[in-house]
Design an enzyme around this catalytic site. Structure first.
Site, PDB file in Angstrom:
ATOM      1  N   GLY A  70     -16.811 -16.244  -1.729  1.00  0.00           N
ATOM      2  CA  GLY A  70     -15.804 -16.248  -0.646  1.00  0.00           C
ATOM      3  C   GLY A  70     -14.513 -15.585  -1.068  1.00  0.00           C
ATOM      4  O   GLY A  70     -14.477 -14.400  -1.371  1.00  0.00           O
ATOM      5  N   GLY A 123     -17.693 -23.881   9.799  1.00  0.00           N
ATOM      6  CA  GLY A 123     -17.854 -22.427   9.626  1.00  0.00           C
ATOM      7  C   GLY A 123     -18.262 -22.014   8.222  1.00  0.00           C
ATOM      8  O   GLY A 123     -18.090 -20.866   7.836  1.00  0.00           O
ATOM      9  N   VAL A 177       0.843  -1.199   0.000  1.00  0.00           N
ATOM     10  CA  VAL A 177       0.000   0.000   0.000  1.00  0.00           C
ATOM     11  C   VAL A 177       0.882   1.254   0.000  1.00  0.00           C
ATOM     12  O   VAL A 177       0.503   2.307  -0.510  1.00  0.00           O
ATOM     13  CB  VAL A 177      -0.949  -0.004   1.232  1.00  0.00           C
ATOM     14  CG1 VAL A 177      -1.701   1.307   1.385  1.00  0.00           C
ATOM     15  CG2 VAL A 177      -1.940  -1.157   1.128  1.00  0.00           C
ATOM     16  N   LYS A 185     -26.403 -13.905  -4.217  1.00  0.00           N
ATOM     17  CA  LYS A 185     -25.094 -13.776  -4.885  1.00  0.00           C
ATOM     18  C   LYS A 185     -25.247 -13.618  -6.400  1.00  0.00           C
ATOM     19  O   LYS A 185     -24.556 -12.806  -7.010  1.00  0.00           O
ATOM     20  CB  LYS A 185     -24.222 -14.989  -4.554  1.00  0.00           C
ATOM     21  CG  LYS A 185     -23.733 -15.004  -3.105  1.00  0.00           C
ATOM     22  CD  LYS A 185     -23.088 -16.335  -2.773  1.00  0.00           C
ATOM     23  CE  LYS A 185     -22.542 -16.359  -1.357  1.00  0.00           C
ATOM     24  NZ  LYS A 185     -22.165 -17.711  -0.920  1.00  0.00           N
ATOM     25  N   GLU A 214     -24.408 -20.442   6.773  1.00  0.00           N
ATOM     26  CA  GLU A 214     -24.978 -19.222   7.336  1.00  0.00           C
ATOM     27  C   GLU A 214     -25.537 -19.543   8.719  1.00  0.00           C
ATOM     28  O   GLU A 214     -25.801 -20.709   9.031  1.00  0.00           O
ATOM     29  CB  GLU A 214     -26.127 -18.732   6.449  1.00  0.00           C
ATOM     30  CG  GLU A 214     -25.707 -18.326   5.058  1.00  0.00           C
ATOM     31  CD  GLU A 214     -24.683 -17.214   5.060  1.00  0.00           C
ATOM     32  OE1 GLU A 214     -24.988 -16.136   5.578  1.00  0.00           O
ATOM     33  OE2 GLU A 214     -23.571 -17.429   4.555  1.00  0.00           O
ATOM     34  N   ASP A 235     -29.123 -17.968  -0.411  1.00  0.00           N
ATOM     35  CA  ASP A 235     -27.781 -17.371  -0.422  1.00  0.00           C
ATOM     36  C   ASP A 235     -27.295 -17.218  -1.871  1.00  0.00           C
ATOM     37  O   ASP A 235     -26.788 -16.163  -2.262  1.00  0.00           O
ATOM     38  CB  ASP A 235     -26.837 -18.285   0.389  1.00  0.00           C
ATOM     39  CG  ASP A 235     -25.418 -17.788   0.444  1.00  0.00           C
ATOM     40  OD1 ASP A 235     -25.158 -16.822   1.178  1.00  0.00           O
ATOM     41  OD2 ASP A 235     -24.554 -18.372  -0.261  1.00  0.00           O
ATOM     42  N   LYS A 290     -23.562 -10.444   1.954  1.00  0.00           N
ATOM     43  CA  LYS A 290     -24.318 -10.402   0.683  1.00  0.00           C
ATOM     44  C   LYS A 290     -25.789 -10.075   0.881  1.00  0.00           C
ATOM     45  O   LYS A 290     -26.428  -9.542  -0.026  1.00  0.00           O
ATOM     46  CB  LYS A 290     -24.181 -11.693  -0.108  1.00  0.00           C
ATOM     47  CG  LYS A 290     -24.707 -12.912   0.607  1.00  0.00           C
ATOM     48  CD  LYS A 290     -23.571 -13.740   1.032  1.00  0.00           C
ATOM     49  CE  LYS A 290     -23.859 -14.645   2.170  1.00  0.00           C
ATOM     50  NZ  LYS A 290     -22.637 -15.261   2.675  1.00  0.00           N
ATOM     51  N   GLU A 346     -16.111  -7.460  -2.176  1.00  0.00           N
ATOM     52  CA  GLU A 346     -15.484  -8.581  -2.896  1.00  0.00           C
ATOM     53  C   GLU A 346     -15.832  -9.928  -2.264  1.00  0.00           C
ATOM     54  O   GLU A 346     -16.007 -10.933  -2.962  1.00  0.00           O
ATOM     55  CB  GLU A 346     -13.959  -8.393  -2.900  1.00  0.00           C
ATOM     56  CG  GLU A 346     -13.179  -9.454  -3.643  1.00  0.00           C
ATOM     57  CD  GLU A 346     -13.588  -9.565  -5.112  1.00  0.00           C
ATOM     58  OE1 GLU A 346     -13.341  -8.631  -5.871  1.00  0.00           O
ATOM     59  OE2 GLU A 346     -14.168 -10.609  -5.499  1.00  0.00           O
TER      60      GLU A 346
HETATM   61  N1  HSE Z   1     -22.835 -19.850   3.668  1.00  0.00           N
HETATM   62  C1  HSE Z   1     -22.067 -19.355   2.592  1.00  0.00           C
HETATM   63  C2  HSE Z   1     -21.597 -20.519   1.759  1.00  0.00           C
HETATM   64  C3  HSE Z   1     -20.895 -18.584   3.125  1.00  0.00           C
HETATM   65  O1  HSE Z   1     -21.718 -21.659   2.223  1.00  0.00           O
HETATM   66  O2  HSE Z   1     -21.145 -20.322   0.644  1.00  0.00           O
HETATM   67  C4  HSE Z   1     -20.118 -17.842   2.087  1.00  0.00           C
HETATM   68  O3  HSE Z   1     -20.903 -16.920   1.423  1.00  0.00           O
END
Ligand code: HSE
Length: 400
Positions: free
Chosen positions: A129, A182, A31, A200, A185, A196, A100, A124
Site C-alpha cells: 500500500g 475498502g 516538481v 506481491k 480485493e 494477493d 499488482k 510503488e
Molecule cells: N487487498 C489488499 C490488501 C489491498 O488487503 O492488502 C492492498 O494491496
C-alpha cells in the site's frame, strides 16, 4: 506541465485525484512544474462529484491527447487494464499503478515496452500500500545483496487475524468489516487464500534479486484454516499468527513461500497489527531494515501512486531505471527447509506423538482428545512424512 489521466474512479482512482488536489501546491512546488489531473476514465457517471467535468467514457480521448503524459491505471484486473497500459506506454505515456495482478503477470513485458518508448512503468503502490518499498529496493538498497525478504503484505488478512486474536471475532464478520473499509480485493479470495501476497512477494523478490520470480512458482497457503482455537494456543506460546510472504537467497539458491506463521514477541513483525503492513529486508552488509506503514486503503495506496506520478513528472521523456530483468529466477524446492512446527492432532495421545516426532514442547490442550505441541527443528519433508500418519487438525509453521 504534466497532465495526468486516471483510469478508474473507484477507491484507488478517486484517492489519486484527492491526493493530487489536496497537495497540489506542494506537489507543483516540489516538481518545479504544474502537475494536474485532466481526465478521469470510468464507465459510470458521477453526478455532483466535484471532478464530474473531467469524467470521460472513451479511453481514446486520453490516448489521443498529447498533453497527457502520465496515466494512472486504477482499474484493477488484467483485462482492459493490460490493454490500456500497453496503449499508453506505446504512445510514450508513463503509467503508474497499484495493480499488482497486472504487474506480477506482465511486469517484464510492460517494463520493456516503457523502455522502448522512453517512458516509465511504475508500481510503488502494488506492494505494501502506502509503504515506500519498491523505490527503496531500486535505489537505497542497490549496494546490497538482499538475502531475505519477509513481510506482512496484505492488510485485509492482517486485519482479520488481529480482530480474531484480540476480539475473538469470527472470520466471516471480520472479513465483511475489512471489505466495508475498502481494504479487501473485489474478490476476497485473493486476500484470504494468500494469492494477493503471492503476487506481491513475487514482485518484491523480482526487484530484490533482479530476475523474474513468477508468482505461480511461489508455494502459497492462505488463512482460511486459522481458527479462534489456534489463537488460544498462541496465548500459551506468547505468540501470534501472521500471514507472511517471504523469500531468501542462501548458498546460491532462492526460496519463496506464502503461509501463516507463528511469530513470537521477539520478531520485529509481531506488533504489526490491523491493516498495517511491514517488510523486513535483510541485506548482506546492511543487516535488517524494516519498512512499516498502511498496507491498504484509499489514501495510503493513492499516495504511493502519486509518488510515482511525481517521479515521472520530474523525469519527462525518460525511463526510470529499475532492477527487474525478464529472465526467470528458478526457485528451489522447500522440502529441505528446516523449521519448527506448531501442530494440533486429534485422536492421538502424547506418547504416540513423542514416539513419532521425537522431542516436542507439549501445550495444554484446549479440547479433550486433542494433542497440541511444537516440534523441534525438522525439515518440511520430515514433518510431512511423520504427520501423514496422524489426524492433523492444523499445522502452522514457527517463524523461528
Ligand atoms: N487487498 C489488499 C490488501 C489491498 O488487503 O492488502 C492492498 O494491496
Amino acid at each position: 506541465m504534466a497532465k495526468v489521466a486516471v483510469l478508474g474512479y473507484g477507491t484507488v482512482g478517486s484517492g489519486i485525484v484527492e491526493v493530487i488536489k489536496t497537495n497540489q501546491e506542494l506537489i507543483n512546488q516540489r516538481v518545479g512544474d504544474e502537475v494536474d489531473v485532466k481526465y478521469i476514465l470510468d464507465l459510470r457517471e458521477f453526478p455532483g462529484d466535484p471532478y464530474e467535468d473531467m469524467i470521460v467514457h472513451d479511453v481514446n480521448v486520453i490516448m489521443d491527447d498529447p498533453e497527457v503524459t502520465i496515466v494512472c491505471e486504477a482499474m484493477g484486473g488484467i483485462g482492459a487494464a493490460y490493454q490500456f497500459t500497453k496503449t499508453a506506454l506505446s504512445k510514450g505515456k508513463s503509467v503508474c499503478t497499484s495493480n499488482k495482478a497486472l504487474v506480477a503477470e506482465y511486469g517484464p513485458e510492460l517494463l520493456a515496452l516503457a523502455k522502448e518508448n522512453h517512458c516509465s512503468y511504475l508500481f510503488e503502490a502494488s506492494c505494501g500500500g502506502g509503504i515506500p518499498i519498491i523505490r527503496p529496493l531500486q535505489t537505497c538498497l542497490l549496494q546490497e545483496q538482499v538475502v531475505a525478504l519477509k513481510g506482512i503484505i496484505n492488510g485485509t488478512t492482517n486485519y482479520i487475524l488481529t480482530k480474531m486474536e484480540l476480539e475473538g471475532a469470527d472470520f466471516e464478520t471480520v472479513l465483511k468489516d475489512a471489505q466495508s473499509l475498502g481494504y479487501a480485493e473485489a474478490n476476497p479470495e485473493a486476500d484470504i487464500e494468500g494469492y494477493d501476497v503471492q503476487r506481491k512477494i513475487a514482485i518484491l523478490s523480482s526487484l530484490a534479486f533482479g530476475n523474474t520470480v513468477f508468482y505461480k512458482d511461489v508455494p502459497t497457503e492462505g488463512i482460511t484454516k486459522i481458527t479462534i482455537d489456534d489463537f488460544k494456543y498462541m496465548k500459551q506460546l506468547k505468540a501470534t499468527i501472521k500471514l507472511l510472504g517471504m523469500s531468501r537467497y542462501e548458498d546460491g539458491k532462492y526460496f519463496a513461500m506464502v503461509a501463516p506463521f507463528v511469530l513470537t514477541k521477539e520478531s520485529p513483525l509481531y506488533n504489526v497489527s490491523d491493516v498495517m503492513n511491514a517488510i523486513l529486508v535483510t541485506g548482506n552488509t546492511l543487516g535488517d531494515s524494516m519498512f512499516y506503514g498502511a498496507g491498504a486503503g484509499k489514501l495510503p495506496t493513492a499516495s504511493a501512486v502519486v509518488s510515482d506520478v511525481i517521479e515521472c513528472a520530474m523525469n519527462p521523456g525518460k525511463t526510470i531505471k529499475g532492477t527487474w530483468k525478464p529472465e526467470k529466477l528458478e526457485l528451489s524446492d522447500l522440502s529441505d527447509a528446516k523449521r519448527r512446527f506448531f501442530v494440533r492432532i486429534a485422536n492421538a495421545n502424547e506418547e504416540a506423538v513423542k514416539v513419532a516426532f521425537g522431542h516436542v514442547q507439549m501445550l495444554e490442550p484446549v479440547y479433550d482428545g486433542e494433542v497440541a505441541f511444537v516440534t523441534d527443528v525438522m525439515t518440511e519433508r520430515s514433518y510431512k512424512d511423520i504427520a501423514s500418519a496422524f489426524d492433523v487438525v492444523n499445522m502452522i509453521r514457527m517463524d523461528s
